[in-house]
Scaffold this active site. Structure first.
Site, mmCIF file in Angstrom:
data_model
loop_
_atom_site.group_PDB
_atom_site.id
_atom_site.type_symbol
_atom_site.label_atom_id
_atom_site.label_comp_id
_atom_site.label_asym_id
_atom_site.label_seq_id
_atom_site.Cartn_x
_atom_site.Cartn_y
_atom_site.Cartn_z
ATOM 1 N N HIS A 149 -8.880 2.888 -1.570
ATOM 2 C CA HIS A 149 -7.254 2.787 -1.938
ATOM 3 C C HIS A 149 -7.654 1.621 -3.220
ATOM 4 O O HIS A 149 -6.862 0.646 -3.140
ATOM 5 C CB HIS A 149 -6.875 2.074 -0.616
ATOM 6 C CG HIS A 149 -5.993 1.585 -0.430
ATOM 7 N ND1 HIS A 149 -4.710 2.828 -0.934
ATOM 8 C CD2 HIS A 149 -5.541 0.879 0.570
ATOM 9 C CE1 HIS A 149 -3.431 1.618 -0.462
ATOM 10 N NE2 HIS A 149 -3.917 1.146 0.856
ATOM 11 N N CYS B 296 0.526 -0.986 0.034
ATOM 12 C CA CYS B 296 0.320 0.007 -0.388
ATOM 13 C C CYS B 296 0.541 0.833 0.175
ATOM 14 O O CYS B 296 0.477 2.522 0.137
ATOM 15 C CB CYS B 296 -0.765 0.277 1.084
ATOM 16 S SG CYS B 296 -1.849 -1.890 1.404
#
Lengths: 472, 390
Positions: free
Chosen positions: B337, B84
């Site tokens: 995301h 991420c």
């Protein structure tokens, strides 16, 4: 004289009242309830748990063999006893064998173990037996079959019940059967199977061993014999020449017909109550019959700290619904969860990790003493390289440090409870939690490890340890 | 300070797509959108790009897809993957190359196309084959265990704890209403947050960020050249990474903080010469994959004292009009995301805020902006902390 040196048992936590099954299909209920394995249990995990109970306080390195008996092995080509022996952390230079294909395979395993011990080929052999058979919907077997396991340690030293003698008879009767690939048990007409099979053969074997030992039925403190249901089991007492108080309850109303495991589970229940000098008859039935008589010694008082049958009977919880039972048995097809597929399991990686997966070994740094899991090369604390010794964690209690109930992760018993735990003596790990009520799970809760099946991937039954609320 | 990146590199152009369920756009389409906005913003042509750091987790392998989409042929292109934290790491590597003088103009770009998976959650967990015995946790499950422990450690009842983290999401949703590029642009009430279905106890639906597609890009040049491109470049003050993986092994890890964030923060403040983060940082875009993550990040970045973030959340300290606005653009909460793009999306908001171009979300004179990007899950985290200023 050689004989039984320890005993143990396992009954899964969940119970299904037979009225609930009967109501689902509109058929008469058989009465009582049956024990139902959780979705992550099978004959291998239940046999392992019974064996752990049996091994309480016993040095595992003294065991020379592990015999596993079941008619419901998850594998037809891969030995269940090797998996159980590894989970139990037994030595690798031991005899292992699977006994199967008959409801008296547990009795046969006991006989084979006694033969090996009496021949001097082994000092101590564990026999662990479990079954989890399924009856087709709305049939009698769906209600009568229950799940459970028993374990006996047989040997020469510290004998708690001497093996006085045994008798065996074989008969190719086709009263009940499952062909390769069958899910459900088939049977010929009820009256014929019971009259010509069970009711004739079981007493024949019982009479055989008593005659051999010059015993009368009145000499027996207890008789622990197989019963396909409570009525037939009770009716057989007269044929065996037994008074009601001599008959050990066959667990039908509380656990059910546990197949290969049943006669030894009843024997364990009898041993729990037995006193020195008691003679106990044990008879198993299936394609013939096997009987043996043991005589209890003073040493039995030293193995009382077992969960056995009694504690497992007391610790129970109703399965939330009949539908959940069908789900756990994989008898209904569920809409697939909208989740990515599991990454395939690597068999070579699993083999490399055997010690950290099956007996749950962590490592302990010889330089600073810190226990860590999974085993590490470089110490997480003092950074010393390759200064580790192995430490078994599967028999340690632990404390929940944190947890979650995950509704997104796939589980046959949602939510998927995940715990991070700290082991007594050191070491931290992350494990699924099973046999829990989600609302009762708490930070700081004491847990113990239980051997379970995680999933099946292309025929690979992946076994590992989960946490469960600590007992006692 | 030896080796400091402070004031050596500047951002002179940025681009960012709309984040969301971009059914009509492929990863290539989003790369084009983000890159060409950045080119135009910097006043350069594609041919001016000398090297690219291309971040993506699951949407492309090697630099090839980037070269194909943007027609940047035969240049050095590094594909960056750091879970991420991918996009932030792409920018970090590009900045170091520019500072080293091996290229004059570098492109850092991140992209992720998540919504072609057929799943509403994350579509893939990647594919290293193992013994397969680790529990099948999900991202919400991993972070939920921090919330469980945080509540327990600081004596918050489940209700009190859920209210605390619920207010984090309410704040971000408000900010998202002011942002046309956000995936979710509507207010939610605390009541709605608290009554939402549980995803992984104690986290409910609104404690979790969305799943979306997106791309963002930055053009980097040496600081001394920046004014040739634009009057208001944004200078890099600190770029720090901290990678740790020990919390599931060490029994002394507390599960109420992310040590990597704390460590990255310490080093970033030192590099940027920030003495008092709570006072000096004017705005922050942090990795709010889950509400609890943002809450503990406030403590790890020293914005709030340990165990005291609840007071700052309740007083509105992190609101748009508070003392230290956090997630002025709506955060991961409202943007979703797209793994390989989020780090540069955070930097995009920080860049616009420092230039005074954030429209209705504009924070008054933020001076220093911080971005925090978290890869992995607790307690094994890969953390990026960047500090940027005028």
């Amino acid at each position: 004289m050689a004989g039984i040196t320890s005993y143990g048992a396992y009954i899964p936590l969940h119970r299904l009242p037979r009225t609930q099954i009967a109501a689902a299909w509109g058929v008469p209920p058989q009465g009582g309830e049956k024990a139902v394995r959780n979705f992550d249990e099978d004959s291998i995990t239940m046999a392992t748990t019974a064996a752990i109970d049996c091994l309480n306080g016993i040095d595992r390195s003294t065991i020379d063999g592990l015999y596993f008996a079941t008619t419901t092995s998850p594998y037809t080509e891969r030995q269940g006893s090797t998996i159980i022996a590894s989970a139990l952390d037994l030595r690798s230079d031991i005899r292992t064998a699977d006994f199967s294909n008959s409801l008296r395979c547990g009795m046969e395993a006991v006989a084979a173990a006694m033969d090996a011990i009496n021949a001097g080929a082994a000092n101590s052999i564990m026999v662990t037996v479990a079954d989890t058979r399924i009856g087709a919907a709305q049939g009698d077997f769906e209600q009568s079959f229950g799940d459970g396991a028993a374990a006996l340690l047989l040997g020469k030293d510290n004998v708690i019940a001497t093996m006085e003698g045994s008798y065996t008879m074989t008969a190719p009767i086709m009263d009940r059967w499952r062909a390769a690939g069958d899910t459900f048990v088939r049977a010929w007409e009820d009256r014929w199977t019971l009259d010509e099979g069970y009711t004739k053969m079981l007493p024949q074997a019982a009479a055989g061993v008593l005659k051999k030992l010059n015993l009368e039925p009145k000499d027996l403190a207890k008789a622990a014999y197989y019963g396909p249901n409570g009525r037939r089991h009770g009716a057989l007492a007269r044929r065996l020449g037994l008074d009601a108080e001599q008959v050990q309850d066959c667990l039908f109303d509380t656990v059910g017909d546990t197949g290969a495991a049943q006669s030894l589970m009843i024997l364990v229940a009898a041993l729990e109550e037995a006193k020195a000098g008691d003679k106990i008859l044990c008879v198993g039935y299936g394609n013939g019959a096997d009987a043996f008589v043991v005589q209890v010694t003073d040493a039995i008082e030293k193995v009382r700290d077992r969960r056995g049958i009694k504690q497992h009977l007391a610790a129970k919880r109703p399965i939330p619904s009949f539908e959940k039972y069908l789900r756990w048995r994989e008898l209904v097809t569920l809409e697939a969860a909208a989740r990515p597929e599991r990454i395939p399991t690597s068999v070579s990686a699993l083999w490399r990790d055997t010690m950290s997966v099956l007996p749950l070994y962590g490592s302990k740094c010889k330089a600073c003493g810190t226990q860590q899991y999974p085993p590490q090369r470089v110490c997480i604390i003092c950074k010393e390289k390759d200064q580790m010794e192995s430490v078994r964690l599967s028999d340690k209690k632990a404390t929940i440090f944190t947890f979650t109930h995950d509704n997104l992760a796939a589980s046959a018993d949602p939510p998927n409870t995940v715990t991070v735990v700290d082991f007594d003596g050191g070491g931290r790990g992350i494990f699924n939690m099973t046999d829990r009520e989600p609302e009762e799970v708490q930070v700081g809760q004491k847990v113990e490890m239980t051997f379970r099946k995680l999933y099946v991937d292309r025929g690979l039954h992946n076994y590992y340890w989960k946490t469960m609320p600590a007992i006692g | 300070m030896a080796g400091s990146i402070k004031d050596r590199v500047a951002i002179v152009g940025m681009g960012c797509t709309k984040f969301g369920e971009n059914w009509e756009m492929s990863a290539d389409d989003m790369l084009v959108e983000a890159a060409y906005e950045a080119y135009e913003d910097a006043g350069i042509e594609p041919k001016d790009i000398e090297a690219v750091w291309y971040g993506t987790c699951w949407s492309g392998e090697t630099g090839g897809p980037l070269a194909g989409a943007l027609k940047l042929q035969y240049r050095p292109i590094t594909r960056v993957e750091n879970a991420c934290a991918t996009a932030s790491d792409a920018l970090r590597n590009a900045a170091y190359a520019v500072a080293a003088g091996v290229c004059d103009i570098a492109l850092a770009i991140g992209v992720e196309k998540l919504k072609d998976s057929g799943f509403s959650g994350l579509g893939s967990a990647g594919g290293i084959m193992t013994s397969g015995v680790r529990p099948n946790t999900t991202a919400p499950g991993n972070f939920a265990m921090m919330a469980t422990k945080y509540f327990s450690r600081y004596g918050l009842s489940p209700d009190e704890g859920k209210r605390m983290i619920g207010m984090v999401s309410v704040k971000s949703h408000h900010n998202g209403t002011l942002n046309p590029r956000a995936h979710f642009q509507r207010e939610v009430s605390l009541d709605t947050v608290l009554k939402a279905p549980i995803i992984a106890w104690p986290l409910g639906l609104f404690d979790c960020c969305g799943v979306s597609d997106g791309s963002a890009a930055a053009i980097l040049v040496r600081a001394e050249d920046a004014k040739k491109f634009r009057p208001d470049p944004v200078r890099i003050k600190a770029l720090r990474m901290s990678v740790g993986n020990e919390g599931l092994i060490r029994s002394d890890y507390d599960f109420t903080h992310v040590e990597s964030t704390y460590q990255a923060g310490l080093r970033a403040y030192e590099e940027a010469e920030v003495k008092n983060p709570r006072e000096e940082i004017g705005m922050a875009e942090v990795h709010d994959c889950f509400s609890i993550t943002e809450a503990v990040t406030m403590e790890d970045l020293q914005f709030s004292p340990r165990g005291k973030v609840k007071e700052d959340i309740e007083s509105g300290f992190f609101n748009l009009d508070g003392g230290l606005p956090v997630q002025p653009d709506g955060g991961l909460k409202c943007f979703g995301h797209p793994i390989g793009a989020s780090g540069l999306r955070m930097i995009y908001e920080m860049y616009k805020q420092l230039q005074g171009k954030a429209g209705p979300r504009q924070i008054k004179n933020p001076k220093l902006g911080l971005t925090h990007n978290l890869g992995g899950g607790p307690p094994a985290c890969t953390i990026f902390v960047g500090i940027f200023g005028e």
